[in-house]
Scaffold this active site. Structure first.
Site, PDB file in Angstrom:
ATOM      1  N   HIS A   1       0.874  -1.173   0.000  1.00  0.00           N
ATOM      2  CA  HIS A   1       0.000   0.000   0.000  1.00  0.00           C
ATOM      3  C   HIS A   1       0.907   1.216   0.000  1.00  0.00           C
ATOM      4  O   HIS A   1       1.699   1.408   0.919  1.00  0.00           O
ATOM      5  CB  HIS A   1      -0.907   0.006   1.239  1.00  0.00           C
ATOM      6  CG  HIS A   1      -1.856   1.159   1.242  1.00  0.00           C
ATOM      7  ND1 HIS A   1      -3.171   1.043   0.872  1.00  0.00           N
ATOM      8  CD2 HIS A   1      -1.683   2.467   1.558  1.00  0.00           C
ATOM      9  CE1 HIS A   1      -3.764   2.230   0.964  1.00  0.00           C
ATOM     10  NE2 HIS A   1      -2.879   3.106   1.379  1.00  0.00           N
ATOM     11  N   CYS A   2       0.822   1.999  -1.039  1.00  0.00           N
ATOM     12  CA  CYS A   2       1.743   3.125  -1.188  1.00  0.00           C
ATOM     13  C   CYS A   2       1.089   4.424  -0.712  1.00  0.00           C
ATOM     14  O   CYS A   2       0.137   4.889  -1.334  1.00  0.00           O
ATOM     15  CB  CYS A   2       2.157   3.260  -2.649  1.00  0.00           C
ATOM     16  SG  CYS A   2       3.438   4.506  -2.897  1.00  0.00           S
TER      17      CYS A   2
END
Lengths: 463, 151
Positions: A193-194
């Site tokens: 998850h950026c």
């Protein structure tokens, strides 16, 4: 006995209990009475995502630092075009703004695509599916007190891979799929998850993400080089760097930003190039799934054993479709009444399921049949608002869910590294989350939290 | 007694439906032995033994598997599409239908065709896996009319 006086109460005189809900919920109930316009699936999506443009654009609920990322890129590029390009065009070549322009357009487009594309979210299992899986798990000869294992082993290319059961989505996760606790969704080929793009990076948007970081590293390096050249040219003839900086203050800002970001972005690009070449995900690399740490001869079963083919399959392979069908319409008989069991019921089920998510196997079978119980006992109040109006009543929605999803997320995080005794972990945390669940001021949920088994069983065949 | 609440999902018990009652549902799970490609198990479920031929069922599932394999095939055409997309910063995905989407339409037509010709006459209904997130092939078994509807 004889001395007690019992006053006979006339039943006719009793105030009839009002079936109508309290006023402020009643207004929302009235809203439902309106002629039902067909609703789209994104409106009842159970995950923690936000939708724009009628479901065309999907982002994670927390946008993370996406505005910062976008702001930095726009500011740096803007300063470059304003301060450096005119000088360099005059003294060097006019290709410089063209190259810069192309790179800038690439970076912005791929960034927006990474942020706004469905990363490969798996829709949650329908209640029928969940009940079927539960039945299969229970059928695997479980006569002992210990709850049955929530993992399944499959053989992929002569490699044993363990598939874990996802308590939130109520299904066995396909290989390489992971549940993101921030977005509360299972994502296929989950990379990470950026926060910089404000979205998960998964099967569907990995190529956008990779193109973004590669083009960003080119852009940053290009701007850094151009700014250095610009300042060097200005400082020529003994004028000095300070003079050059005074003449072009914007370049100083660009220099600082680019200097600090170019190393990390180049490093990230290099890392992801390695991942692409070996057909690995960040998640697998960090966990060391295929590095043979346990001493066994483990190899990546998904790799094509050829760097070129790996790169092509990851970056140039066919683009899989979005499985969540955001703009699809809910089945007609569902927009008003929840007669059948498609998308709306899972929305309700998952909201209730989050409350009871760690009660174990029996609890899960009961929770699969809970929606009928919930709806008949207390249709008014929170369950109604929670699943029908995610936008209009965010306060209602956000209050119970973060608390529980944090505990669920923690449970997911806790159970993923250790497969040895997931039941023990989940049982220990189930007490905590159960306590948390009961603290929520939601009488509708509290009542059926622990239905008696005969009730649940009696509903099960009719479900 | 009738629950009039709009949120009532127990409608199935109390409301008399004109359409045939659903007896049960069978779910054909994914087969991951070849990796993450979309492939369904061809094992014949016991619930369908009285309704359809094993061979017919296996042929349907095998055809579906072949169609999905065609959609996900790594070959010259898909690489070309991918490279072209990359050069245009993936903006062509906004205007062009991808190869995968074309095959999905083909699959939808095939399932509709199979339902009309083979499954509906036997009181079964195949649900397109795309509606279940490509997780399962859901086969709904309707009650046999000759026995009579009952609860």
């Amino acid at each position: 006995m004889k001395n007690c006086e019992y006053q006979q109460i006339d039943p006719q005189a009793l105030p009839t209990p009002t079936p109508t809900p309290p006023p402020h919920h009643g207004s929302e109930g009235d809203k439902k009475e309106e002629p039902r316009r067909p609703r789209r699936k994104w409106e009842v999506f159970p995950g923690k995502n936000r939708f724009f443009c009628e479901g065309r654009i999907i982002v994670a609920r927390q946008s993370g630092v996406l505005p910062l990322t976008l702001g930095l890129i726009l500011v740096t590029s803007g300063l470059f075009f304003i301060f450096d390009c005119p000088f360099l065009v005059k003294h060097l070549t006019s290709c410089i703004p063209v190259i810069g322009g192309v790179l800038f357009v690439f970076v912005v487009i791929t960034l927006l695509q990474t942020s706004f594309t469905d990363p490969g979210i798996l829709p949650r299992a329908t209640p029928d599916e969940a009940a079927d899986i539960e039945k299969q798990i229970d059928n695997t000869g479980n006569t002992s007190y210990r709850p049955p294992p929530r993992t399944k082993e499959v053989l992929i290319n002569q490699q044993v891979v363990k598939l874990k059961y996802c308590f939130t989505c109520k299904m066995f996760r396909p290989p390489r799929t992971s549940h993101c606790s921030l977005c509360d969704n299972c994502v296929e080929r989950f990379d990470h998850h950026c926060p910089w793009v404000g979205n998960c990076v998964g099967k569907r948007n990995y190529r956008f993400f990779y193109t973004f970081i590669v083009s960003l590293s080119f852009l940053t390096a290009f701007i850094f080089g151009c700014v250095t050249t610009h300042l060097a040219l200005r400082a020529q003839g003994g004028k000095g760097l300070v003079f050059a900086l005074q003449e072009s203050p914007g370049s100083a800002v660009e220099l600082v930003i680019c200097f600090f970001s170019v190393w990390s972005i180049l490093g990230l690009s290099g890392f992801h190039t390695y991942l692409v070449a070996s057909n690995l995900t960040t998640n697998e690399d960090i966990k060391g799934s295929w590095s043979g740490k346990s001493g066994e001869d483990v190899t990546n079963p998904y790799s094509h054993r050829n760097i070129f083919i790996n790169c092509c399959s990851v970056l140039c392979g066919p683009m899989p479709p979005s499985l969540i069908d955001r703009r699809g319409f809910l089945p007609a008989d569902e927009s008003a009444q929840t007669g059948s069991t498609d998308i709306e019921v899972p929305a309700l089920a998952t909201k209730s399921e989050i409350n009871v998510c760690t009660q174990g196997t029996k609890g899960l079978l009961e929770s699969a049949t809970l929606p009928p119980l919930l709806s008949t006992s207390c249709p008014q109040g929170k369950p109604q608002t929670a699943h029908t109006c995610p936008d209009s009543s965010p306060a209602v929605n956000s209050d119970p869910s973060p608390e529980l999803s944090v505990s669920c997320g923690a449970r997911h995080a806790a159970s993923s590294p250790g497969d040895a005794s997931p039941s023990r972990h989940s049982k220990a945390r189930s007490k905590k989350s159960k306590r948390a669940a009961l603290h929520i001021p939601n009488p509708a949920f509290d009542i059926p939290v622990s239905p008696t088994s005969p009730d649940a069983a009696s509903f099960a065949p009719l479900h | 007694m009738c629950f009039v609440s709009r949120t009532c999902t127990v409608v199935g018990i109390y409301q008399v439906r004109p359409q045939p009652a659903v007896s049960s549902k069978v779910f054909i799970q994914r087969d991951y032995s070849s990796g993450t490609i979309c492939k369904f198990q061809t094992k014949f479920p016991s619930e369908l033994e009285s309704r359809i031929d094993k061979q017919q069922f296996e042929e349907t599932i095998q055809t579906l598997n072949n169609l999905y394999a065609e959609a996900e095939k790594l070959g010259g055409k898909s690489y070309l599409e991918g490279c072209l997309a990359c050069l245009t910063a993936y903006t062509i995905f906004l205007c062009m239908e991808t190869h995968y989407e074309k095959v999905l339409k083909k699959i939808a037509r095939y399932i509709k065709d199979q339902n009309e010709k083979i499954y509906a006459p036997r009181g079964l209904l195949l649900t397109d896996p795309i509606e279940r997130g490509l997780r399962v092939v859901e086969i709904t078994i309707f009650e046999d009319r000759s026995i009579g509807s009952g609860r």
